[in-house]
Design an enzyme around this catalytic site. Structure first.
Site, PDB file in Angstrom:
ATOM      1  N   HIS A 213     -15.491  -2.576   7.650  1.00 30.67           N
ATOM      2  CA  HIS A 213     -14.683  -2.127   6.516  1.00 30.67           C
ATOM      3  C   HIS A 213     -14.835  -3.020   5.294  1.00 30.67           C
ATOM      4  O   HIS A 213     -14.020  -2.946   4.378  1.00 30.67           O
ATOM      5  CB  HIS A 213     -13.196  -2.024   6.888  1.00 30.67           C
ATOM      6  CG  HIS A 213     -12.917  -1.100   8.028  1.00 30.67           C
ATOM      7  ND1 HIS A 213     -13.126   0.254   7.963  1.00 30.67           N
ATOM      8  CD2 HIS A 213     -12.454  -1.341   9.284  1.00 30.67           C
ATOM      9  CE1 HIS A 213     -12.801   0.816   9.119  1.00 30.67           C
ATOM     10  NE2 HIS A 213     -12.401  -0.138   9.937  1.00 30.67           N
TER      11      HIS A 213
ATOM     12  N   GLU B 299      -2.140   7.537   7.920  1.00 24.71           N
ATOM     13  CA  GLU B 299      -2.855   8.313   6.924  1.00 24.71           C
ATOM     14  C   GLU B 299      -4.020   9.020   7.608  1.00 24.71           C
ATOM     15  O   GLU B 299      -4.639   8.487   8.525  1.00 24.71           O
ATOM     16  CB  GLU B 299      -3.373   7.389   5.831  1.00 24.71           C
ATOM     17  CG  GLU B 299      -3.967   8.076   4.628  1.00 24.71           C
ATOM     18  CD  GLU B 299      -4.315   7.076   3.535  1.00 24.71           C
ATOM     19  OE1 GLU B 299      -3.525   6.943   2.586  1.00 24.71           O
ATOM     20  OE2 GLU B 299      -5.362   6.405   3.664  1.00 24.71           O
TER      21      GLU B 299
ATOM     22  N   LYS C 169       0.801  -1.216   0.000  1.00 26.86           N
ATOM     23  CA  LYS C 169       0.000   0.000   0.000  1.00 26.86           C
ATOM     24  C   LYS C 169       0.838   1.272   0.000  1.00 26.86           C
ATOM     25  O   LYS C 169       0.412   2.305  -0.528  1.00 26.86           O
ATOM     26  CB  LYS C 169      -0.964  -0.002   1.191  1.00 26.86           C
ATOM     27  CG  LYS C 169      -1.865  -1.224   1.245  1.00 26.86           C
ATOM     28  CD  LYS C 169      -2.561  -1.504  -0.079  1.00 26.86           C
ATOM     29  CE  LYS C 169      -3.333  -2.792  -0.074  1.00 26.86           C
ATOM     30  NZ  LYS C 169      -3.821  -3.197  -1.406  1.00 26.86           N
TER      31      LYS C 169
ATOM     32  N   ARG D 164      -7.308  -7.299  -9.567  1.00 29.68           N
ATOM     33  CA  ARG D 164      -8.092  -8.518  -9.815  1.00 29.68           C
ATOM     34  C   ARG D 164      -9.509  -8.112 -10.185  1.00 29.68           C
ATOM     35  O   ARG D 164      -9.838  -6.926 -10.166  1.00 29.68           O
ATOM     36  CB  ARG D 164      -8.132  -9.384  -8.556  1.00 29.68           C
ATOM     37  CG  ARG D 164      -8.620  -8.609  -7.329  1.00 29.68           C
ATOM     38  CD  ARG D 164      -8.916  -9.500  -6.145  1.00 29.68           C
ATOM     39  NE  ARG D 164      -9.084  -8.754  -4.918  1.00 29.68           N
ATOM     40  CZ  ARG D 164     -10.177  -8.093  -4.557  1.00 29.68           C
ATOM     41  NH1 ARG D 164     -11.210  -8.048  -5.386  1.00 29.68           N
ATOM     42  NH2 ARG D 164     -10.235  -7.457  -3.407  1.00 29.68           N
TER      43      ARG D 164
END
Length: 449
Positions: free
Chosen positions: A234, A199, A115, A292
């Site tokens: 999530h 973040e 990430k 994907r």
């Protein structure tokens, strides 16, 4: 005869088999001992038992999958989603064995699977990102300084995480170090990589993603966007295309940024660029890129009329041929909404509720598709994700699609195990959902069964 190995199970395995047959090739299914009676096994031209129920001894065993592909005469391997679909090592091993991996290159899987590297690639291509850090060190004073510079609330994220896993929100500076340590331990155990980054956390954002398809050095196209803001833990529950309330200018900016990212890295195949979107300001920020096919891809297929899985297979067979129309020929037509039916208990924080399906009856309805991986008598096992099916409804507008979906869910009959069907109906009939006035915190903030 070209043959394709379906390296997955359940509804996505069924979907891949249908796509393989649509392009005129045979499909070989694999199944664990637990899954011998699932529909994908009988749908395939050939089926092979790959091992015991435990995923690491079956669907996650790359060596077995590659061996079976060779033994059954397959030249293509489609990983679906989950399991080994975003495993760069598996993609490399397929190529080394002379197989064609139906998906992007191993290098692109590795790039976007990290990430932090994905964030750096987004920055380099001009895609907006949230304020954040690079990879975190261990010095506590530095960690506190970095967090303060970003501002609370913030998220600590595992660089190898995805799908909401390895991510924790921090509201209180006093909880910073403890949360980082717990997340680092989790990431090391689950992903084999304990690196993290911080973040900024958007409190009222929506989750909007853009479906892209890259052609390597020949550019990329987008197939518009999906809204996936209705989530629990999530993870997505309801998705729709196009995203409600998105202005044409914002749509253009989002889709252009997604294509720029795909082009900048020479991406090949289907992929999804995910954003956090603030409706009040119209701003959007890069979240991640999935390398994907997505669980929610059917809503995009419905509103664009394109078969994304067949396009994946055709592109893998002929990389120099474009399996999709040019960008200016791609159009949106109507609205599609998808609900995921899980064997889970919404009243117990959506905990999985595996069990035997004593009876499963799906109605035949216009404008409704059922993507189901089970039949009467099958067992939803504790070893795998508890997704039973996806129900996809189409309509000329959002109101029609939503009502058609609700009517379909009310007519689905599942006996023998607990599912989230009642919750889905309540959710889709909630006034805020009817009016498309929600964000990613909507379910967690108070929706109960």
């Amino acid at each position: 005869m070209t043959r394709l190995l379906v390296a997955n199970r359940g509804e996505i395995a069924c979907r891949i088999i249908r796509a393989a047959h649509a392009v005129g090739i045979e499909a070989v299914a694999v199944h664990s001992e637990q899954d011998a009676q699932l529909p994908h096994v009988s749908m395939a031209d050939q089926a092979v038992c790959i091992g015991p129920a435990a995923a690491r001894q079956s669907y996650l065993d790359a060596e077995k999958l590659i061996r079976i592909a060779g033994e059954t005469g397959c030249t293509l391997v489609h990983p679906g989603y989950g399991f080994l679909s975003e495993n760069a090592d598996f993609a490399r091993r397929c190529v080394a064995a002379g197989l064609t991996f139906v998906g992007p290159s191993a290098d692109h899987i590795a790039l976007m699977g990290d990430k932090q590297n994905a964030r750096d690639a987004a920055i380099a291509s001009g895609v907006p990102v949230l304020p954040g850090t690079g990879r975190l060190g261990t010095d506590e004073a530095t960690l506190r300084e970095q967090a303060a510079a970003i501002g609370y609330p913030l998220l600590v994220k595992a660089t190898a995480g995805g799908g909401g896993h390895g991510m924790q929100r921090i509201d209180d500076p006093a909880a910073l170090i403890g949360t980082i340590e717990r997340t680092r331990d989790f990431a090391g155990r689950i992903f084999g990589d304990d690196s993290l980054y911080l973040e900024r956390c958007l409190g009222t954002a929506r989750h909007v993603e853009v479906q892209v398809f890259g052609f390597g050095r020949h550019g990329a196209v987008h197939l518009f966007e999906r809204d996936c803001s209705l989530q629990r833990r999530h993870q997505k529950v309801v998705e729709e295309a196009p995203a409600p309330g998105l202005s044409p200018a914002t749509r253009d900016a989002m889709t252009e940024a997604a294509c720029n990212l795909a082009r900048s890295i020479g991406y090949s195949g289907a992929g999804t660029v995910e954003y956090l979107y603030e409706p009040a300001t119209g701003e959007f920020f890069f979240l991640e890129m999935n390398t994907r096919i997505q669980v929610e891809h059917p809503v995009t297929e419905v509103v664009t009329g394109q078969d994304l899985v067949a396009a994946q297979i055709r592109f893998a067979m002929a990389p120099d041929a474009r399996p999709l129309p040019a960008q200016d020929a791609l159009r949106l037509d109507g609205v599609a909404i998808e609900a995921r039916v899980y064997a889970e208990n919404p009243s117990k924080r959506f905990l999985p509720a595996p069990g035997r399906i004593d009876s499963l009856i799906l109605p035949r309805l216009a404008d409704v598709d059922f993507h189901c991986g089970y039949a009467t008598g099958n067992e939803v096992s504790v070893h795998y994700d508890p997704l039973v099916m996806k129900v996809v409804a189409r309509g000329s507008d959002r109101a029609a699609a939503r009502q058609t979906l609700v009517d379909a869910l009310k007519r689905v009959e599942i006996q023998g195990l607990t599912t989230n069907l009642p919750f889905l109906i309540e959710l889709l009939e909630h006034p805020d959902v009817v009016q498309a006035e929600y964000d990613t915190t909507f379910i967690e903030a108070g929706m109960t069964c």
